[in-house]
Design a protein around this motif. Structure first.
Motif, PDB file in Angstrom:
ATOM      1  N   UNK A   1       0.380  -1.106   7.964  1.00 60.24           N
ATOM      2  CA  UNK A   1       0.044  -2.325   8.049  1.00 60.24           C
ATOM      3  C   UNK A   1      -1.542  -2.506   8.129  1.00 60.24           C
ATOM      4  N   UNK A   2      -2.133  -3.234   7.821  1.00 57.50           N
ATOM      5  CA  UNK A   2      -3.335  -3.589   7.723  1.00 57.50           C
ATOM      6  C   UNK A   2      -4.205  -4.834   8.334  1.00 57.50           C
ATOM      7  N   UNK A   3      -5.352  -4.496   9.076  1.00 64.64           N
ATOM      8  CA  UNK A   3      -5.787  -5.610   9.804  1.00 64.64           C
ATOM      9  C   UNK A   3      -6.566  -6.362   8.720  1.00 64.64           C
ATOM     10  N   UNK A   4      -7.191  -7.383   9.284  1.00 69.98           N
ATOM     11  CA  UNK A   4      -7.818  -8.270   8.267  1.00 69.98           C
ATOM     12  C   UNK A   4      -7.315  -9.102   7.276  1.00 69.98           C
ATOM     13  N   UNK A   5      -8.107 -10.196   6.638  1.00 65.98           N
ATOM     14  CA  UNK A   5      -7.396 -11.083   5.765  1.00 65.98           C
ATOM     15  C   UNK A   5      -7.650 -10.995   4.584  1.00 65.98           C
ATOM     16  N   UNK A   6      -8.296  -9.938   3.929  1.00 67.33           N
ATOM     17  CA  UNK A   6      -8.325  -9.510   2.503  1.00 67.33           C
ATOM     18  C   UNK A   6      -7.370  -8.652   1.898  1.00 67.33           C
ATOM     19  N   UNK A   7      -6.322  -7.979   2.790  1.00 64.34           N
ATOM     20  CA  UNK A   7      -5.330  -7.266   2.423  1.00 64.34           C
ATOM     21  C   UNK A   7      -4.598  -7.481   0.865  1.00 64.34           C
ATOM     22  N   UNK A   8      -4.538  -8.747   0.757  1.00 64.94           N
ATOM     23  CA  UNK A   8      -4.043  -9.179  -0.457  1.00 64.94           C
ATOM     24  C   UNK A   8      -4.893  -8.733  -1.680  1.00 64.94           C
ATOM     25  N   UNK A   9      -6.123  -8.481  -1.400  1.00 69.80           N
ATOM     26  CA  UNK A   9      -7.154  -8.091  -2.500  1.00 69.80           C
ATOM     27  C   UNK A   9      -7.188  -6.623  -3.026  1.00 69.80           C
ATOM     28  N   UNK A  10      -6.455  -5.835  -2.160  1.00 71.81           N
ATOM     29  CA  UNK A  10      -6.719  -4.269  -2.050  1.00 71.81           C
ATOM     30  C   UNK A  10      -5.435  -3.737  -2.802  1.00 71.81           C
ATOM     31  N   UNK A  11      -5.992  -2.518  -3.552  1.00 69.62           N
ATOM     32  CA  UNK A  11      -4.967  -1.905  -4.024  1.00 69.62           C
ATOM     33  C   UNK A  11      -4.623  -0.886  -3.116  1.00 69.62           C
ATOM     34  N   UNK A  12      -3.285  -0.536  -2.865  1.00 66.40           N
ATOM     35  CA  UNK A  12      -2.850   0.326  -1.691  1.00 66.40           C
ATOM     36  C   UNK A  12      -2.212   1.774  -2.259  1.00 66.40           C
ATOM     37  N   UNK A  13      -2.345   2.684  -1.610  1.00 62.45           N
ATOM     38  CA  UNK A  13      -1.947   3.766  -2.238  1.00 62.45           C
ATOM     39  C   UNK A  13      -1.206   4.843  -0.952  1.00 62.45           C
ATOM     40  N   UNK A  14      -0.327   5.536  -1.434  1.00 64.51           N
ATOM     41  CA  UNK A  14       0.220   6.731  -0.297  1.00 64.51           C
ATOM     42  C   UNK A  14      -0.136   7.989  -1.020  1.00 64.51           C
ATOM     43  N   UNK A  15      -0.719   8.715  -0.048  1.00 61.75           N
ATOM     44  CA  UNK A  15      -0.921  10.193  -0.224  1.00 61.75           C
ATOM     45  C   UNK A  15      -0.349  11.075   0.728  1.00 61.75           C
ATOM     46  N   UNK A  16      -0.269  12.447   0.329  1.00 63.49           N
ATOM     47  CA  UNK A  16       0.497  13.301   1.222  1.00 63.49           C
ATOM     48  C   UNK A  16      -0.321  14.595   1.266  1.00 63.49           C
ATOM     49  N   UNK A  17      -0.145  15.284   2.525  1.00 60.03           N
ATOM     50  CA  UNK A  17      -0.686  16.716   2.734  1.00 60.03           C
ATOM     51  C   UNK A  17       0.149  17.512   3.337  1.00 60.03           C
ATOM     52  N   UNK A  18       0.554  18.553   2.560  1.00 59.27           N
ATOM     53  CA  UNK A  18       1.348  19.479   3.270  1.00 59.27           C
ATOM     54  C   UNK A  18       0.512  20.672   3.769  1.00 59.27           C
ATOM     55  N   UNK A  19       1.016  21.455   4.497  1.00 59.46           N
ATOM     56  CA  UNK A  19       0.315  22.426   5.492  1.00 59.46           C
ATOM     57  C   UNK A  19      -0.096  23.379   4.373  1.00 59.46           C
ATOM     58  N   UNK A  20      -1.276  23.827   4.432  1.00 60.39           N
ATOM     59  CA  UNK A  20      -2.148  24.669   3.515  1.00 60.39           C
ATOM     60  C   UNK A  20      -2.167  24.193   2.045  1.00 60.39           C
ATOM     61  N   UNK A  21      -1.975  23.056   1.780  1.00 58.74           N
ATOM     62  CA  UNK A  21      -2.204  22.355   0.596  1.00 58.74           C
ATOM     63  C   UNK A  21      -3.347  20.844   0.421  1.00 58.74           C
ATOM     64  N   UNK A  22      -3.879  20.739  -0.756  1.00 57.38           N
ATOM     65  CA  UNK A  22      -4.568  19.898  -0.702  1.00 57.38           C
ATOM     66  C   UNK A  22      -3.737  18.459  -0.384  1.00 57.38           C
ATOM     67  N   UNK A  23      -4.692  17.249  -0.200  1.00 58.70           N
ATOM     68  CA  UNK A  23      -3.876  16.197  -0.217  1.00 58.70           C
ATOM     69  C   UNK A  23      -3.731  15.643  -1.664  1.00 58.70           C
ATOM     70  N   UNK A  24      -2.669  15.118  -1.907  1.00 57.36           N
ATOM     71  CA  UNK A  24      -2.175  14.438  -3.280  1.00 57.36           C
ATOM     72  C   UNK A  24      -1.592  13.083  -3.255  1.00 57.36           C
TER      73      UNK A  24
END
Length: 123
Positions: free
Chosen positions: A22-45
Motif C-alpha cells: 500500500x502506498x501513501x500519496x495521491x499519485x500512486x496511479x501514475x507509478x509503475x510498481x514492481x516486486x523484488x526479492x532477496x534470498x539470504x546470501x543472494x542479490x536482490x532480484x
C-alpha cells in the motif's frame, strides 16, 4: 511516496500467499510498481512489474505461471498472488515504485522501496 508491504509468512511447498503493498500519496496511479526479492546470501532480484494502469506486466521466468501481479489504484495497493510456492521462493519480498510509464526491471530504476516482508516456504 511511502510503501508498506505485508502478507508474508510461512507456508508449505505448494501453498499460496498474497502479498500487498500500500502506498501513501495521491499519485500512486501514475507509478509503475514492481516486486523484488532477496534470498539470504543472494542479490536482490526482480520478480514482476506492472505499469500504471495494469495494462502491462512483466514476470521473471522463475515465477511465470505461478505468480500474478495486480493493482487497485482506488486503494493505492498492488498485490502479488503467489501460488505453487517452492522452497526457492524463500526470500524477503520488497515492493518498489518508479514514475516511468513502462515496466522496468533494474533495481536502480526504482525510486521508492517498501520495508520488505519475509516469505518462507518449507519443503
Amino acid at each position: 511516496v511511502q510503501l508498506q508491504a505485508s502478507g508474508g509468512g510461512l507456508v508449505q511447498a505448494g501453498g499460496s500467499l498474497r502479498l500487498s503493498c500500500t502506498a501513501s500519496g495521491r499519485t500512486f496511479s501514475t507509478y509503475t510498481m514492481g516486486w523484488f526479492r532477496q534470498a539470504p546470501g543472494k542479490d536482490r532480484e526482480f520478480v514482476v512489474g506492472i505499469n500504471w494502469n495494469g495494462g502491462s506486466t512483466y514476470y521473471a521466468d522463475s515465477v511465470k505461471g505461478r505468480f500474478t501481479i495486480a493493482r487497485d489504484n482506488a486503494k493505492n495497493t498492488v498485490y502479488l498472488q503467489m501460488n505453487s510456492l517452492k522452497p526457492e521462493d524463500t526470500a524477503v519480498y520488497y515492493c518498489a515504485a518508479n514514475s516511468r510509464w513502462t515496466v522496468v526491471r533494474g533495481i536502480t530504476d526504482y525510486d521508492y522501496w517498501g520495508q520488505g516482508t519475509q516469505v518462507t516456504v518449507s519443503s
